[in-house]
Write an enzyme that holds these catalytic residues in place. Structure first.
Site, short mmCIF file in Angstrom:
data_model
loop_
_atom_site.label_atom_id
_atom_site.label_comp_id
_atom_site.label_asym_id
_atom_site.label_seq_id
_atom_site.Cartn_x
_atom_site.Cartn_y
_atom_site.Cartn_z
N ASP A 90 47.39 -11.45 0.69
CA ASP A 90 47.42 -9.99 0.99
C ASP A 90 46.14 -9.45 1.46
O ASP A 90 45.06 -9.90 1.03
CB ASP A 90 48.15 -9.05 -0.14
CG ASP A 90 47.18 -9.55 -1.38
OD1 ASP A 90 46.75 -10.46 -1.59
OD2 ASP A 90 47.08 -8.43 -2.18
N GLU B 103 46.88 -9.75 -4.76
CA GLU B 103 45.83 -10.01 -5.35
C GLU B 103 45.28 -8.31 -5.26
O GLU B 103 44.71 -8.00 -6.20
CB GLU B 103 44.89 -10.68 -4.80
CG GLU B 103 43.49 -11.12 -5.57
CD GLU B 103 42.54 -9.93 -5.50
OE1 GLU B 103 41.68 -9.99 -6.34
OE2 GLU B 103 42.60 -9.23 -4.33
ZN LIG Z 1 39.97 -11.12 -2.48
ZN LIG Z 2 39.77 -7.79 -1.93
#
Ligand SMILES: [Zn+2]
Ligand SMILES: [Zn+2]
Ligand SMILES: [Zn+2]
Ligand SMILES: [Zn+2]
Lengths: 432, 432
Positions: A100, A166
């Site tokens: 992501d 993340e």
């Molecule tokens: Zn990263």
């Molecule tokens: Zn990042």
């Protein structure tokens, strides 16, 4: 250079067009985990990654993590796990990355289209995710492909773990890793995280330490429901009034944390450690470039010294950041509500030897005292939202030596040994 | 009681079922102006109101206001304007109300379904909008219908103005009213706003004053983009750190505004004015009920005196409320971003004789001074977002006398004469 290595690098050069093309396809998928309406693109990126991994011969699984906490209308994107090699005589390296990306819009100041890979006259590539973290993730696929095409035995077993959340707090990852550390990731000899920051733009770096993070909520409530300030302003005590005062007591503009006793928990700085900071490639301009401003905590005179101070603050000392307020008016425009219940969020980046529980105790005591000073009739609750402990590795471990030699071989310069912010602690736990 | 009046009240009683049914239908439409996904319901409510107005014989127009500022994907709901009667020998009364409502969920602590009209054993009706402001709006339709069915000449011309964005800052209304004050609303003799608060639950009230509102933004910016606190915490100055301190300097927990000179702008309290506060139906319990808590600014001893103090704060003195912060993390959960640019929002309710420009000057000076004290490298901008002046009418005006006599006739008690928060100043301007 040994013959197989020479063949390998030739193959890498020969594959450079397909490698760049793979990155171009990945960058073109706006897999922004923080924007609800982009969630289908995060899934699309997971599919793309899984099929590319299969194409280079890895055994791929998509592991679904259920609904997104607090946003139950959204499904979490899968963790893509993949195994390459299963040879008991080799070491097993577990690899982490994320597919992501953060939001990006041309209007934010991009010189190029963020979701189109652009290459400048020096061959540098631009595009959201090209460095964080699609480029590093695809690097693993590329290295596998080059070995296969050059017909060179892959020197280790790889266990890959690529998540899709993340940039929105790695929702669901901790649990997944806890579940799988003795299952999917059993037999891991070392962990490699392909998601760090270089200090400058010319020299690679290896990260051997990460600060921890204690994340707190301060909830102040009073009225039974939101009130109209025209009607009730002046006759009710307002939770926001108290909250900004409590948050304002935590840290000063120069970053000094005002919680008594907190700095006493930090390990003293030894001469030996000071020595490790010399020779690091860094200047104030590197920091200014990253910040996009010159609003650094330390002045720009005596650049080297100051840069070192700034660096040790990034790695070596705790910091406190106030992230925002839940429950108050946060949209553009003007709304005249008196919020009935507001939740301030702040976090402390922790370093050796701060014990998370000791930090909690000092924070809770201080916040309650500061609130008591106000003499308010509102109610305060302070709580720990989550805690991830700091981590420091031995930069002389065989895995660091191997990485350092490899980086020097390619870049012609010893990589910087750095410490970083605070993430991935759950992943690091699988290296036991 | 005169014969026509007697017939009128008989007709009202006879129509009580259809009147309640009309309110039931209106409450069932969740016309929440603050929630994007409810916008179609706001339009639906506008359509319902327009067709009900037509059914009672009014000439109705829907006036569209274009796109919503800052939310260009949303259309503003129309202002429903309607005329009833065009007799030059009668006075013309312009009437204001709104057909949107605030958000409501059963989980917020409602005893009944918010979007279902519930009637308790005492005949009291519950449901979002039943009092604010669908009930009062439909009251005008009911009064027209009862006159028609009882065959009684309507005593005035009505010009009605019902908006659909009141609970989200009356977006677009000011401009509309400015445009139309000498057109659609030309010839208005008096204005009647059907959207006020009773002090308790038993006695009606007439509002003769409204506080003004100066709404401010304080923007603090530093880094060129949002930063990861793990990486940059401790090496950059953080706009949020500065903003909570600046906001924390404005007002104390007891509501005392800390901006020097501000209270000097307030008109002194005369004995005559003090006398008007006596006989007002109010107790601390009324306030506690409205707040849904006991977090009032003043103590609950010496109730009468304190109630009076609380009241004069609601009406008579300025107040300062901090509404929220734009640009920071405001969702549930934990996000570790360092926001690069944050905008604090606060407003000051103004009263006679505070001149809006004088207030601005004191606010700007104070905010800049408080920021300067921090010694920050960040950048601060403070600006007025909008300003609406306070308004006080003569409670002995013929329109108040008529309203007072009518209220006393129905309720058997003289209504309270009150002042209120800060709204409708643009509407009031059309009464010249
Ligand atoms: Zn990263
Ligand atoms: Zn990042
Ligand atoms: Zn209202
Ligand atoms: Zn309202």
């Amino acid at each position: 250079m040994s013959l197989p290595l020479e063949n390998f690098f030739k193959q890498v050069d020969a594959l450079s067009e397909p490698f760049i093309d793979r990155l171009r396809k990945a960058v073109a998928i706006p897999s922004i985990s923080a924007e609800d309406e982009r969630r289908p693109d995060v899934f699309k990126m997971g599919d793309f990654l899984a099929s590319e991994l299969e194409a280079v011969g890895a055994q791929v699984e998509k592991r679904y993590l259920g609904k997104q906490p607090h946003k139950e209308h959204l499904d979490l994107p899968p963790v893509i796990v993949a195994r390459y090699g299963h040879d008991k005589s080799k070491r097993t390296i577990s690899v982490y990355g994320h597919y992501d990306v953060q939001p990006a819009q041309k209007e934010d100041g991009w010189a190029t289209e963020p979701f189109e890979l652009s290459i400048d006259e020096n061959g540098r590539m631009y595009g959201r995710g090209s460095t964080d973290d699609k480029g590093p993730v695809l690097g693993w696929l590329n290295v596998i492909e080059a070995h296969r095409k050059a017909n060179i035995d892959f020197p280790v077993n790889l266990l890959m773990c690529f998540e899709g959340m993340e940039e929105y707090g790695s929702e669901g990852l901790d649990e997944f890793v806890r579940e799988e550390s003795q299952k999917y990731f059993a037999g891991t000899d070392a962990v490699c995280i392909s998601d760090n920051y270089w200090l400058g733009t010319e020299k690679p770096c290896l990260t051997y330490g990460i600060r921890g993070c204690n994340y707190y909520s301060v909830c102040i409530s009073g009225p039974g429901q939101d009130l109209h300030s025209g009607v009730f302003g002046g006759s009710t005590q307002e939770p926001m009034t108290d909250l900004v005062r409590v948050l304002g007591s935590l840290v000063d503009t120069h970053g000094a944390i005002e919680i008594p006793g907190l700095m006493d928990l930090v390990a003293p700085l030894s001469d030996e450690e000071i020595a490790t900071y010399s020779g690091i490639s860094y200047s104030m301009n590197n920091l200014y470039e990253s910040l996009g401003s010159t609003t650094a905590v330390f002045d720009n005179e005596q650049q080297t010294l100051m840069a070192r101070q700034a660096l040790s603050c990034q790695w070596r000392y705790p910091s406190l950041s106030i992230h925002g307020i839940e429950g108050a008016f946060s949209a553009p425009g003007a709304k005249t509500v008196i919020p009935a219940k507001v939740i301030g969020k702040f976090s402390i980046r922790t370093v050796p030897d701060m014990q998370p529980d000791d930090v909690d105790e000092l924070v809770f005591k201080f916040v309650k005292e500061e609130f008591a000073k106000l003499g308010s009739k509102n109610t305060l609750e302070v709580s720990l939202q989550h805690s991830g402990k700091w981590w420091v590795a031995n930069p002389k471990h065989w895995n660091y030596n191997a990485a350092s030699r490899a980086a020097e071989h390619v870049w012609g310069v010893k990589p910087d040994l750095t410490r970083e912010g605070g993430r991935f602690t759950s992943i690091l736990s699988i290296s036991g």
